[in-house]
Design a protein around this motif. Structure first.
Motif, PDB file in Angstrom:
ATOM      1  N   PRO A 106     -51.943 -38.111   8.046  1.00 18.93           N
ATOM      2  CA  PRO A 106     -51.560 -39.515   7.888  1.00 18.93           C
ATOM      3  C   PRO A 106     -52.782 -40.373   7.587  1.00 18.93           C
ATOM      4  CG  PRO A 106     -51.081 -38.696  10.130  1.00 18.93           C
ATOM      5  CD  PRO A 106     -51.721 -37.587   9.366  1.00 18.93           C
ATOM      6  N   GLY A 107     -52.597 -41.366   6.746  1.00 20.32           N
ATOM      7  CA  GLY A 107     -53.683 -42.291   6.436  1.00 20.32           C
ATOM      8  C   GLY A 107     -54.538 -41.828   5.276  1.00 20.32           C
ATOM      9  N   ILE A 108     -55.168 -40.659   5.415  1.00 24.77           N
ATOM     10  CA  ILE A 108     -56.042 -40.172   4.342  1.00 24.77           C
ATOM     11  C   ILE A 108     -55.307 -39.291   3.336  1.00 24.77           C
ATOM     12  CG2 ILE A 108     -58.165 -40.322   5.692  1.00 24.77           C
ATOM     13  CD1 ILE A 108     -57.988 -37.267   6.099  1.00 24.77           C
ATOM     14  N   GLY A 109     -54.128 -38.830   3.673  1.00 21.14           N
ATOM     15  CA  GLY A 109     -53.333 -38.014   2.764  1.00 21.14           C
ATOM     16  C   GLY A 109     -53.568 -36.529   2.912  1.00 21.14           C
ATOM     17  N   VAL A 110     -54.840 -36.107   2.806  1.00 16.27           N
ATOM     18  CA  VAL A 110     -55.195 -34.693   2.872  1.00 16.27           C
ATOM     19  C   VAL A 110     -56.525 -34.546   3.601  1.00 16.27           C
ATOM     20  CG1 VAL A 110     -55.853 -32.679   1.473  1.00 16.27           C
ATOM     21  CG2 VAL A 110     -53.994 -34.145   0.719  1.00 16.27           C
ATOM     22  N   ARG A 111     -56.595 -33.584   4.515  1.00 16.54           N
ATOM     23  CA  ARG A 111     -57.870 -33.275   5.178  1.00 16.54           C
ATOM     24  C   ARG A 111     -58.741 -32.454   4.235  1.00 16.54           C
ATOM     25  NH1 ARG A 111     -57.726 -34.763  10.254  1.00 16.54           N
ATOM     26  NH2 ARG A 111     -55.758 -34.774  11.381  1.00 16.54           N
TER      27      ARG A 111
END
Length: 161
Positions: free
Chosen positions: A116-121
């Protein structure tokens, strides 16, 4: 956060649209993981095109493509941006590896790196020539990335192992 695919298991297969910058332009095509069998594949999930850390990471990998080639490995960058964004990013930084568009984050979810938030780690998965996951690193914060040297060392172990 779930741990994702386990080392020693067959990597989740997928097909994603993408493109590769060549001397003749930006060549668009679908990339299917299982079609790459016979060579190792480095899957480099990254949060976004044209961001500071992602740019440094992918420039590092692109400038080291000869190292990857010498280890009989391909490098695929995967992020949620579309292929048009990838083309602009590749042209701006002379990135020569395939950049794949996981716009719905389905593949990021399959590898348990959607966030969530960044889309992808920021994550790296090393897939052996047999399609089996051999090594992975999933960043919690993503402010740094796995170096070319680290990846080359692990790929050498896969090739010789």
């Amino acid at each position: 956060m779930a741990s994702g695919p386990e080392i020693g298991s067959v990597a989740p297969d997928f097909t994603l649209p993408g493109g590769t910058l060549t001397d003749d332009g930006f060549v668009r095509r679908d990339h299917t993981l299982s079609a790459a069998r016979g060579r190792a594949v480095v899957l480099a999930f990254y949060p976004g095109d044209n961001t500071a850390v992602c740019t440094r990471q992918l420039c590092s990998y692109s400038s080291g493509l000869e190292t990857f080639e010498g280890l009989d490995a391909e490098v695929w960058g995967i992020s949620p941006q579309d292929v048009d964004s990838h083309e602009s990013f590749a042209r701006a930084h002379d990135l020569r590896m395939p950049l794949l568009a996981d716009t719905g984050r389905e593949i990021a979810r399959a590898y348990k790196v959607a966030a969530p938030g960044i889309g992808v780690r920021r994550s790296v998965f090393l897939i052996g020539p047999d399609g089996v996951l051999r090594w992975k690193h999933v960043a919690l914060l993503g402010a740094t990335f796995q170096s070319l040297g680290t990846l080359a060392e692990h790929l050498s172990d896969i090739k010789n192992g």
